[in-house]
Motif scaffolding. Structure first.
Motif, short mmCIF file in Angstrom:
data_model
loop_
_atom_site.label_atom_id
_atom_site.label_comp_id
_atom_site.label_asym_id
_atom_site.label_seq_id
_atom_site.Cartn_x
_atom_site.Cartn_y
_atom_site.Cartn_z
N ASN A 297 0.84 -0.87 0.44
CA ASN A 297 -0.29 0.01 -0.42
C ASN A 297 1.16 1.53 -0.63
O ASN A 297 0.45 2.48 -0.70
CB ASN A 297 -1.14 0.26 1.33
N LYS A 298 1.96 1.03 0.40
CA LYS A 298 2.85 2.04 1.04
C LYS A 298 3.14 2.60 -1.03
O LYS A 298 3.32 3.75 -1.27
CB LYS A 298 3.90 1.57 0.98
N ILE A 299 3.45 1.70 -1.54
CA ILE A 299 4.33 2.01 -2.96
C ILE A 299 3.30 2.32 -3.55
O ILE A 299 3.26 2.96 -4.84
CB ILE A 299 4.97 0.72 -3.27
N LEU A 300 2.22 1.79 -3.74
CA LEU A 300 0.64 2.17 -4.61
C LEU A 300 0.50 3.08 -4.61
O LEU A 300 -0.11 4.13 -5.32
CB LEU A 300 0.08 1.07 -4.48
N LYS A 301 0.06 3.79 -2.86
CA LYS A 301 0.24 5.20 -2.55
C LYS A 301 1.66 6.08 -3.81
O LYS A 301 1.02 7.52 -4.49
CB LYS A 301 0.14 5.90 -1.46
N ALA A 302 2.73 6.09 -3.48
CA ALA A 302 3.47 6.82 -4.50
C ALA A 302 3.18 6.82 -5.60
O ALA A 302 4.18 7.19 -6.88
CB ALA A 302 5.26 5.88 -3.39
N MET A 303 2.43 4.90 -5.98
CA MET A 303 2.81 5.39 -7.47
C MET A 303 1.15 6.49 -8.01
O MET A 303 1.10 6.01 -9.59
CB MET A 303 2.39 3.60 -7.71
N HIS A 304 0.28 6.24 -7.36
CA HIS A 304 -0.56 7.32 -7.10
C HIS A 304 -1.66 6.09 -7.30
O HIS A 304 -2.37 6.56 -9.01
CB HIS A 304 -0.38 8.63 -8.33
N ARG A 305 -1.73 5.48 -7.19
CA ARG A 305 -3.02 3.90 -8.47
C ARG A 305 -4.07 3.70 -7.51
O ARG A 305 -4.69 4.01 -8.06
CB ARG A 305 -2.07 2.46 -7.82
N ALA A 306 -4.27 4.82 -6.29
CA ALA A 306 -5.50 4.83 -6.36
C ALA A 306 -6.48 3.91 -5.99
O ALA A 306 -7.10 3.64 -5.71
CB ALA A 306 -6.58 5.98 -7.03
N TYR A 307 -6.20 2.87 -5.65
CA TYR A 307 -6.32 1.85 -4.63
C TYR A 307 -5.80 1.16 -3.63
O TYR A 307 -4.29 1.60 -4.22
CB TYR A 307 -6.75 0.52 -5.30
N THR A 308 -5.84 0.30 -2.87
CA THR A 308 -5.03 -0.42 -1.67
C THR A 308 -4.87 -2.09 -2.39
O THR A 308 -5.58 -2.57 -3.33
CB THR A 308 -5.75 -0.27 -0.15
N ALA A 309 -4.01 -2.94 -1.68
CA ALA A 309 -3.20 -4.34 -1.86
C ALA A 309 -4.69 -4.61 -1.28
O ALA A 309 -5.46 -5.84 -1.91
CB ALA A 309 -2.39 -4.62 -1.13
N GLU A 310 -5.61 -4.81 -0.16
CA GLU A 310 -6.97 -5.09 -0.11
C GLU A 310 -8.32 -5.29 -1.04
O GLU A 310 -8.54 -5.88 -1.42
CB GLU A 310 -7.45 -4.91 0.69
N LYS A 311 -7.32 -3.77 -2.10
CA LYS A 311 -9.35 -3.65 -2.72
C LYS A 311 -8.82 -4.48 -3.96
O LYS A 311 -10.23 -4.84 -4.56
CB LYS A 311 -9.50 -1.76 -3.08
N TYR A 312 -7.45 -4.05 -3.72
CA TYR A 312 -7.68 -5.03 -5.32
C TYR A 312 -7.89 -6.74 -5.08
O TYR A 312 -8.17 -7.08 -6.08
CB TYR A 312 -5.85 -5.02 -5.69
N LEU A 313 -7.15 -6.90 -3.75
CA LEU A 313 -7.49 -8.54 -3.67
C LEU A 313 -8.98 -8.90 -3.83
O LEU A 313 -10.16 -9.84 -3.99
CB LEU A 313 -6.79 -9.57 -2.63
N ASP A 314 -9.94 -8.13 -3.26
CA ASP A 314 -11.66 -7.82 -3.26
C ASP A 314 -12.17 -7.91 -3.88
O ASP A 314 -12.66 -8.53 -4.88
CB ASP A 314 -11.95 -6.73 -2.16
N LEU A 315 -11.60 -7.20 -5.83
CA LEU A 315 -11.73 -7.08 -7.08
C LEU A 315 -12.03 -8.42 -7.48
O LEU A 315 -12.87 -9.06 -8.35
CB LEU A 315 -11.61 -5.59 -8.15
N VAL A 316 -10.88 -9.00 -7.40
CA VAL A 316 -10.30 -10.11 -8.29
C VAL A 316 -11.90 -11.65 -7.35
O VAL A 316 -11.80 -12.37 -7.93
CB VAL A 316 -8.53 -10.55 -7.93
#
Length: 477
Positions: A297-316
């Motif tokens: 999540n730290k890296i996703l935020k630095a990338m400006h990806r606008a989701y978390t690992a938890e939200k990604y897993l839920d989407l899958v």
């Protein structure tokens, strides 16, 4: 003076990068062929050499620059030839390419592919003395006044990628539905090279798909930088469905179309209406390419990806519930600035948990004028390579497990043509986008007729899995 005898000039296009670049190249090829130019398979046969470039990764940049550098020798030996850069790197570097590579005549950006044929015509005339700067009575191939640079924006350019040169019996095709990107991920140069999001109309896209199907295409892939955000600024929601879902429904209705795909989406564009469409549109193939980029999540935020690992897993999990047997593939970047061992471990653990069907794993590559290039804590290349190889092993293991589970099963394969590694065998893809190699059926495929059967849907029983491919036998009807 050089002349082309009785034939029109010959052209060669080499493409670097993504499927959108491939599609753009096909548009250029169509426009040149429509004027009588002949497409050839090697630069040594050509009078016009065009490199359609990518700027997403440094490796693609360097390959294109190296290729053009090698071609510089041809420019001296054959001064009648036209050499050009097209696409993202052309957009990013502009006229500087002329100074770095004196043999280059043409630099055309991402919103001007439809102008390439005009510029090639103009350059050929200049190189044959029919049009020259008035102050120079003789040709000077290194005179920049003979060169053309066009990297300006152009309104409506998203609707100019609409024509295709199909090969005989072509079964699949890509359809560009939009240009540009508004997401501004900190590692990505695409918003600078392709501009803001701009979408074609549904009617235009459906008309192109109908034309492709009438010419024998059975499967289309809709292309966009963030494909599932199609039309969000131009078109309204209707019945609480996004423009992208309306587009999927409209293309799905094209008679004769067997399969529909789309790439590449963004996780934030997967709303309930798109999940619902995946569950109820049977032509929509059971494959979703869903870029992750990082499991931290730290890296996703630095990338400006606008989701978390938890939200990604839920989407899958939601996508898998919506469509039984759906394949999930992804993109992952390792070695992003500030990525610690723990951040990488989180990415690795998430990949293990999800069990992707496949993934493109990239080492982070700094791109000029992107925020990430200026971030502190840049990662050593040796560490990037270690993480890259480690994650590839995780992905390859899950890929092998998934392929091995298919041994003994029956799958539907769209026959695309002879296998690239063994022309005596046939090759196609499953609905989950897995490559299947199989022999011709002696009952239905007499010698010499296999090319006529490109585009057929074939039921194949899988007998073994090897690497990234499946091998099987066609079932007799």
């Amino acid at each position: 003076m050089y002349c082309f005898a009785s034939s029109m000039p010959k052209f060669f296009i080499k493409t670097y990068g993504c499927q959108m670049n491939e599609r753009d190249s096909e548009q250029v090829a169509h426009s040149l062929a429509a004027r009588g130019y002949e497409r050839v398979g090697h630069e040594l046969e050509a009078d016009v050499v065009l490199l359609n470039t990518c700027s997403v990764r440094d490796m693609a940049d360097q390959k294109a620059l190296g290729k053009m550098g090698m071609l510089g020798r041809l420019a001296k030996e054959r001064p009648h030839m036209v050499f050009g850069f097209l696409g993202c790197m052309a957009q990013a570097r502009g006229a500087s390419l002329l100074k770095d590579l004196p043999g280059v005549d043409l630099v055309v950006g991402t919103q001007k592919f439809h102008r390439v044929a005009d510029y090639v015509d103009e350059l050929i005339k200049k190189k044959h003395g029919r049009a020259r700067p008035p102050s120079r009575p003789h040709r000077a191939m290194d005179d920049l006044r003979f060169s053309v640079v066009d990297v300006e924006e152009e309104a409506g350019s998203q609707s100019t990628i609409r024509d295709q040169e199909l090969t005989p019996s072509q079964a699949t095709a890509f359809v560009s539905i939009m240009q540009g990107c508004n997401m501004h991920c900190t590692f990505c140069i695409v918003p600078q090279t392709r501009g803001a999001e701009r979408s074609r109309s549904i009617d235009e896209i459906v008309a192109e798909v109908r034309d492709l199907v009438s010419r024998g295409v059975k499967e289309v892939t809709l292309l966009g930088q963030i494909v599932n955000l199609y039309g969000r600024h131009e078109f309204p929601k209707v019945d609480n469905k996004s423009p992208f879902v309306h587009l999927l429904e409209s293309v799905h209705e094209v008679e004769g179309l067997e399969r529909l795909r789309f790439t590449s989406p963004h996780p934030i564009g997967f709303r309930d209406d798109l999940i619902d469409a995946i569950s109820r549109l049977p032509k929509l193939a059971e494959h979703v390419h869903l870029p992750l980029q990082s499991g931290s999540n730290k890296i996703l935020k630095a990338m400006h990806r606008a989701y978390t690992a938890e939200k990604y897993l839920d989407l899958v999990e939601r996508i898998r519930r919506a469509r039984n047997g759906v394949a999930i593939t992804t993109d992952i970047i390792v070695g992003f600035p500030g990525e610690t061992d723990d951040d990488y471990r989180q990415t690795r653990d998430l990949a293990e948990e999800i069990q992707f069907d496949n993934a493109f794993v990239f080492r982070y590559s700094p791109r000029r004028d992107t925020p990430a290039a200026e971030m502190p804590d840049q990662i050593d290349e040796h560490v990037k390579e270690q993480r890259n190889q480690d994650l590839l092993e995780v992905i390859n293991k899950s890929n092998r497990r998934i392929l091995e589970r298919l041994v003994g099963s029956q799958v539907e394969v769209l026959y695309e043509g002879p296998s690239k590694t063994n022309r005596a065998r046939l090759m196609g893809r499953t609905r989950t986008n897995k490559i299947v190699v199989f022999p011709p059926s002696p009952k239905r495929r007499p010698t010499g007729e296999s090319e006529e059967l490109v585009g057929e849907l074939v039921n194949v029983r899988i007998e073994r899995a090897n690497g990234f491919s499946l091998y099987g036998m066609p079932l007799l009807e």
